[in-house]
Design a protein around this motif. Sequence first.
Motif, PDB file in Angstrom:
ATOM      1  N   UNK A  94       0.915  -1.217   0.256  1.00  0.00           N
ATOM      2  CA  UNK A  94       0.176   0.034  -0.110  1.00  0.00           C
ATOM      3  C   UNK A  94       0.814   1.277  -0.100  1.00  0.00           C
ATOM      4  N   UNK A  95       1.967   1.194   0.773  1.00  0.00           N
ATOM      5  CA  UNK A  95       2.693   2.273   0.833  1.00  0.00           C
ATOM      6  C   UNK A  95       3.400   2.510  -0.619  1.00  0.00           C
ATOM      7  N   UNK A  96       3.566   1.553  -1.325  1.00  0.00           N
ATOM      8  CA  UNK A  96       4.301   1.802  -2.699  1.00  0.00           C
ATOM      9  C   UNK A  96       3.091   2.247  -3.817  1.00  0.00           C
ATOM     10  N   UNK A  97       1.922   2.231  -3.227  1.00  0.00           N
ATOM     11  CA  UNK A  97       0.843   2.629  -4.062  1.00  0.00           C
ATOM     12  C   UNK A  97       0.193   1.791  -4.858  1.00  0.00           C
ATOM     13  N   UNK A  98       0.169   0.377  -4.420  1.00  0.00           N
ATOM     14  CA  UNK A  98      -0.738  -0.697  -4.767  1.00  0.00           C
ATOM     15  C   UNK A  98      -2.033  -0.793  -4.235  1.00  0.00           C
ATOM     16  N   UNK A  99      -3.051  -0.832  -5.111  1.00  0.00           N
ATOM     17  CA  UNK A  99      -4.377  -0.685  -4.595  1.00  0.00           C
ATOM     18  C   UNK A  99      -5.134  -1.867  -5.147  1.00  0.00           C
ATOM     19  N   UNK A 100      -4.326  -2.534  -5.812  1.00  0.00           N
ATOM     20  CA  UNK A 100      -4.854  -3.916  -6.873  1.00  0.00           C
ATOM     21  C   UNK A 100      -4.067  -4.842  -6.615  1.00  0.00           C
ATOM     22  N   UNK A 101      -4.651  -6.062  -6.362  1.00  0.00           N
ATOM     23  CA  UNK A 101      -3.733  -7.426  -6.723  1.00  0.00           C
ATOM     24  C   UNK A 101      -4.304  -8.408  -7.484  1.00  0.00           C
ATOM     25  N   UNK A 107       3.855  -0.005 -10.124  1.00  0.00           N
ATOM     26  CA  UNK A 107       4.175  -1.384  -9.475  1.00  0.00           C
ATOM     27  C   UNK A 107       2.983  -2.168  -9.445  1.00  0.00           C
ATOM     28  N   UNK A 108       2.857  -3.545 -10.043  1.00  0.00           N
ATOM     29  CA  UNK A 108       2.039  -4.528 -10.079  1.00  0.00           C
ATOM     30  C   UNK A 108       2.390  -5.387  -9.051  1.00  0.00           C
ATOM     31  N   UNK A 109       1.091  -6.257  -8.695  1.00  0.00           N
ATOM     32  CA  UNK A 109       1.411  -7.591  -7.910  1.00  0.00           C
ATOM     33  C   UNK A 109       0.256  -8.442  -8.317  1.00  0.00           C
ATOM     34  N   UNK A 110       0.811  -9.774  -8.255  1.00  0.00           N
ATOM     35  CA  UNK A 110       0.066 -10.901  -8.670  1.00  0.00           C
ATOM     36  C   UNK A 110       0.420 -12.034  -7.501  1.00  0.00           C
ATOM     37  N   UNK A 111      -0.754 -12.635  -7.357  1.00  0.00           N
ATOM     38  CA  UNK A 111      -0.639 -13.456  -5.964  1.00  0.00           C
ATOM     39  C   UNK A 111      -1.358 -15.048  -6.216  1.00  0.00           C
ATOM     40  N   UNK A 112      -0.298 -16.216  -6.105  1.00  0.00           N
ATOM     41  CA  UNK A 112      -1.020 -17.370  -6.534  1.00  0.00           C
ATOM     42  C   UNK A 112      -0.528 -18.091  -5.657  1.00  0.00           C
ATOM     43  N   UNK A 163       5.555  -7.613  -8.391  1.00  0.00           N
ATOM     44  CA  UNK A 163       5.777  -8.305  -7.453  1.00  0.00           C
ATOM     45  C   UNK A 163       4.683  -9.648  -7.675  1.00  0.00           C
ATOM     46  N   UNK A 164       5.681 -10.662  -7.245  1.00  0.00           N
ATOM     47  CA  UNK A 164       4.877 -12.224  -7.341  1.00  0.00           C
ATOM     48  C   UNK A 164       5.027 -12.637  -5.828  1.00  0.00           C
ATOM     49  N   UNK A 165       3.447 -13.016  -5.403  1.00  0.00           N
ATOM     50  CA  UNK A 165       3.567 -13.640  -4.048  1.00  0.00           C
ATOM     51  C   UNK A 165       2.994 -14.940  -4.572  1.00  0.00           C
ATOM     52  N   UNK A 166       3.720 -15.855  -3.887  1.00  0.00           N
ATOM     53  CA  UNK A 166       3.384 -17.401  -3.861  1.00  0.00           C
ATOM     54  C   UNK A 166       3.025 -17.883  -2.624  1.00  0.00           C
ATOM     55  N   UNK A 167       2.061 -18.571  -2.235  1.00  0.00           N
ATOM     56  CA  UNK A 167       1.783 -19.300  -1.028  1.00  0.00           C
ATOM     57  C   UNK A 167       2.708 -20.397  -1.066  1.00  0.00           C
ATOM     58  N   UNK A 168       2.820 -21.356  -0.074  1.00  0.00           N
ATOM     59  CA  UNK A 168       3.874 -22.466  -0.065  1.00  0.00           C
ATOM     60  C   UNK A 168       3.668 -23.373   1.146  1.00  0.00           C
ATOM     61  N   UNK A 215      10.653  -7.308 -12.027  1.00  0.00           N
ATOM     62  CA  UNK A 215       9.950  -8.384 -11.098  1.00  0.00           C
ATOM     63  C   UNK A 215      10.852  -8.901  -9.756  1.00  0.00           C
ATOM     64  N   UNK A 216      10.027  -8.865  -8.921  1.00  0.00           N
ATOM     65  CA  UNK A 216      10.489  -9.713  -7.410  1.00  0.00           C
ATOM     66  C   UNK A 216       9.645 -10.600  -6.963  1.00  0.00           C
ATOM     67  N   UNK A 217      10.149 -11.666  -6.097  1.00  0.00           N
ATOM     68  CA  UNK A 217       9.319 -12.744  -5.815  1.00  0.00           C
ATOM     69  C   UNK A 217       9.575 -13.121  -4.329  1.00  0.00           C
ATOM     70  N   UNK A 218       8.166 -13.375  -3.554  1.00  0.00           N
ATOM     71  CA  UNK A 218       7.951 -13.547  -2.311  1.00  0.00           C
ATOM     72  C   UNK A 218       7.472 -15.068  -2.265  1.00  0.00           C
ATOM     73  N   UNK A 219       7.929 -15.850  -1.358  1.00  0.00           N
ATOM     74  CA  UNK A 219       7.113 -17.108  -1.065  1.00  0.00           C
ATOM     75  C   UNK A 219       6.961 -17.293   0.139  1.00  0.00           C
ATOM     76  N   UNK A 220       5.687 -17.401   0.741  1.00  0.00           N
ATOM     77  CA  UNK A 220       5.209 -17.361   1.879  1.00  0.00           C
ATOM     78  C   UNK A 220       4.615 -18.717   2.445  1.00  0.00           C
ATOM     79  N   UNK A 221       5.398 -19.358   3.240  1.00  0.00           N
ATOM     80  CA  UNK A 221       4.741 -20.726   3.917  1.00  0.00           C
ATOM     81  C   UNK A 221       3.476 -20.532   4.597  1.00  0.00           C
TER      82      UNK A 221
END
Length: 554
Positions: A25-32, A76-81, A105-110, A169-175
């Motif tokens: 949000x601080x980086x201006x993202x309002x949608x994922x 900045x864009x975000x995708x969550x899968x 920004x790629x956000x993936x569960x794990x 792009x950057x990648x986050x993996x969240x267990x």
Amino acid sequence: MTARPAGQGNGSAQTIGGYLIEQLQDYGVQDVFGIPGDFVLQFYGMLEESPIRVVGATREDCAGYAADAYARVNGLGVVCVTYCVGGLSLCNSIAGAFAEKSPVVVISGAPGIDERRSDPLLHHRVRDFNTQREVFEKITVASASLDDPLTAFREIDRCLEAAMRYKRPVYFEIPRDRVRAKALFPHVPAKAKLQSNRDALAAVLEEARERIQGAERPVIIAGIEIHRFGLRKEVIRFAEANNIPMASTLLGKSVVSEKHPLYLGVYEGAMGHEAVTKYVESSDCVILLGTFMTDINLGIYTARLDPGKAIYATSEKLRIGHHHFHDVLLEDFVKGLAKSKLKPHSKDALPEKIEIRPKRTHNADDPVTIASLFDHINDFLDEEMVVVADVGDSLFGSVDLQIHGHTEFISPAYYTSMGFAIPAAVGVQVANRKLRPIVLVGDGAFQMTCMELSTAIRQAFNPIVIVLNNKGYTTERFLQEGPFNDILNWDYHRMPDLLGDGWGFEVRSVGELRQSMQAALANQDAFSILNVHLEKDDISPALSRLASRLSRQI
């Protein structure tokens, strides 16, 4: 960005997942964008509780294309899968974002850390638990597994900062058992401010000024990084103060308004207009700003630019002639040029206004051709429209369109991945509802990702989709003819019947094209789709120019 310590704000920021949402949000993202799955459901729940809107897609790769286009408009864009089946489906669209410097920004569960003990055969797993992260390390500029509350918050800061610094792009993996893991101590985001080496900046600016001042016919080629780094105003100020004409690359088309009096057109070697190509290549000082000189931008290597007469500045390289400079930020160099006190070049040296698209007349009963189609589209463009072009002649034919505003042309003009345009149009309107996409897509590319029109319906969007229906891959036919280039002909104008909304038009003549476009523009409530029938061997003027130039070389 306004930094807040972890543990402040809405209460959930004490957790890894909450802090990530807060920083986005601080980086201006309002949608994922994305598609849920069991390994990421907890994080999806946190998104739903936050101000961020979740926009569901029909496929993960489409969500990636949409996030890419959103990033190009929003910054900045975000995708969550979910894990692997979702994440690995994203690879192509994220690779394209990496290649074209679009920060997604790629956000993936794990799987949870606790459930990985004893090496169980959990669903979605490939080879081992690190496989997906290792794949994404190759197509992102930074990546992190947010599995340790001691390091996760710093890793979030590091990766988001890298996305904005490098525009990749950057990648986050969240267990899934770490989404609500709490910070072990209050965390304040570290702010790193990059700076140019003062002496190197002074030296390169001095040499650049000498080169430009001593040139008789300097010219600027503005590339995509001018948009990515927000430097459009500085480039225009520099051009106007010194009477230097500007061109763009295909990837950077619309970085500056194409109605600007100093704008020449798109420079792309043999695919470009001869007058633009001749002026640029005869310049004694070509100033390439934020430009990637790819084979597409160079007209399949038909361009003729002398490196010895060029100033070449990107976020990764800075070179004047054969002199290389290091530790100088692109922003500092461009802003330094904009502040330079030079003697303006004579207006007599400026070229006459180059007529990019000559006026042609078409009779109502004439069959539609690529040329008449793009002539007609050009007449309808205004400042509230953004052209989203897919690969092939949808892209090459767009070269001669005159874009009214800035950054109102979006296309994968370097990575050239088919299927980009339909989901990208969704991303554009999520980022800015006031923009109306004119989507140019070949029938082959349309068949790859067309179901994302259902997302447009869900969001009440109104893109105008123009399908260039030549029954196959015409650009490939130009390279190598064969039955492998033929595809099944669909009734594209019947898509509204399938999806339950939208307007469809079948177009064979210029008169039908005119009527259909007028009706589509009037339809503000849903998407419109034009099924435009074209001959198999009909190609754009840009592709024809390239063929003519190449034939003279063989």
